[in-house]
Design a protein around this motif. Structure first.
Motif: not given
Length: 212
Positions: A51-55, A70-71, A84-86, A94-98
């Motif tokens: 999982v990609g994690l960004e602030f 979170a990606y 948030i979106g895909t 494909p990435r699901w972004i939360y």
């Protein structure tokens, strides 16, 4: 260490946030569509590497928001309301972004950062720690996350994290202050940039701990 791929993301993060931000209870209503620009932030590593994690600090005129993201390579079960979106990543697909406050991997690593067992990473460089991010622990105990309850309100996002030995409460400051942060308070302090590139040291999150 976080790996940053120099590639495309379609739609972009800012495109997705432009539609998502106004729907949040902590959004400061403006006149018309948000005009967003990156204003700083940092990343954390997922120990499993999944999982990609960004602030991310995002500026909309005079207001700067904190959006942890979170990606994921697949949908997160039970988290549709936090999507948030895909997007299509040029390397990873494909990435699901939360919204990260609702993602257990991000919250667990945020707790680890606060408690001093995770190292913040540069937002836009691979394999590079970010020494400007300062974390202060809320407890001297070793905390293991056993449950997470997330509440979004007009005041921000509150994470009530069960640890087995007690409860860690983390407040995400969704609207970042322009006033200098008190870096002795438990939580996370990091930098965001004004439009003229003047740095602001702001509290991204504060934390308190209550033993069981």
């Amino acid at each position: 260490m976080a790996v940053i791929h120099q590639t495309t993301l379609v739609p972009t993060k800012l495109d997705l946030l432009t539609g998502w931000l106004p729907k949040q209870p902590w959004y400061v209503a403006g006149s018309g569509r948000p005009e967003l620009a990156r204003a700083g932030g940092f990343r954390l590593d997922d120990p499993a590497g999944e999982v990609g994690l960004e602030f991310m600090a995002v500026a909309d005129g005079a207001t700067t928001y904190l959006v942890p993201m979170a990606y994921r390579a697949a949908p997160l079960a039970g988290a549709d309301a936090a999507l948030i979106g895909t997007a299509e990543h040029g390397v990873l697909g494909p990435r699901w972004i939360y919204d990260g406050g609702h993602d257990p991997v991000l919250v667990t690593q945020l707790v680890a950062l606060i408690q001093g067992t995770a190292e913040p990473q540069a937002q836009r460089q691979s394999h590079t720690p970010d020494p400007t991010v300062v974390a202060r622990p809320a407890s001297t105990e070793r905390l293991t996350v056993t449950g997470i309850d997330t509440a979004d309100t007009a005041a921000g996002t509150e994470l009530r994290v069960a640890t087995g030995a007690g409860t860690l409460t983390v407040r995400l400051h969704r609207v970042l202050s322009a006033a200098p942060a008190d870096e002795t308070v438990p939580g996370v302090v990091a930098t965001w940039l004004r439009p003229d590139d003047t740095p602001v040291r702001a509290s991204y999150a504060t934390a308190s701990y209550r033993p069981a």
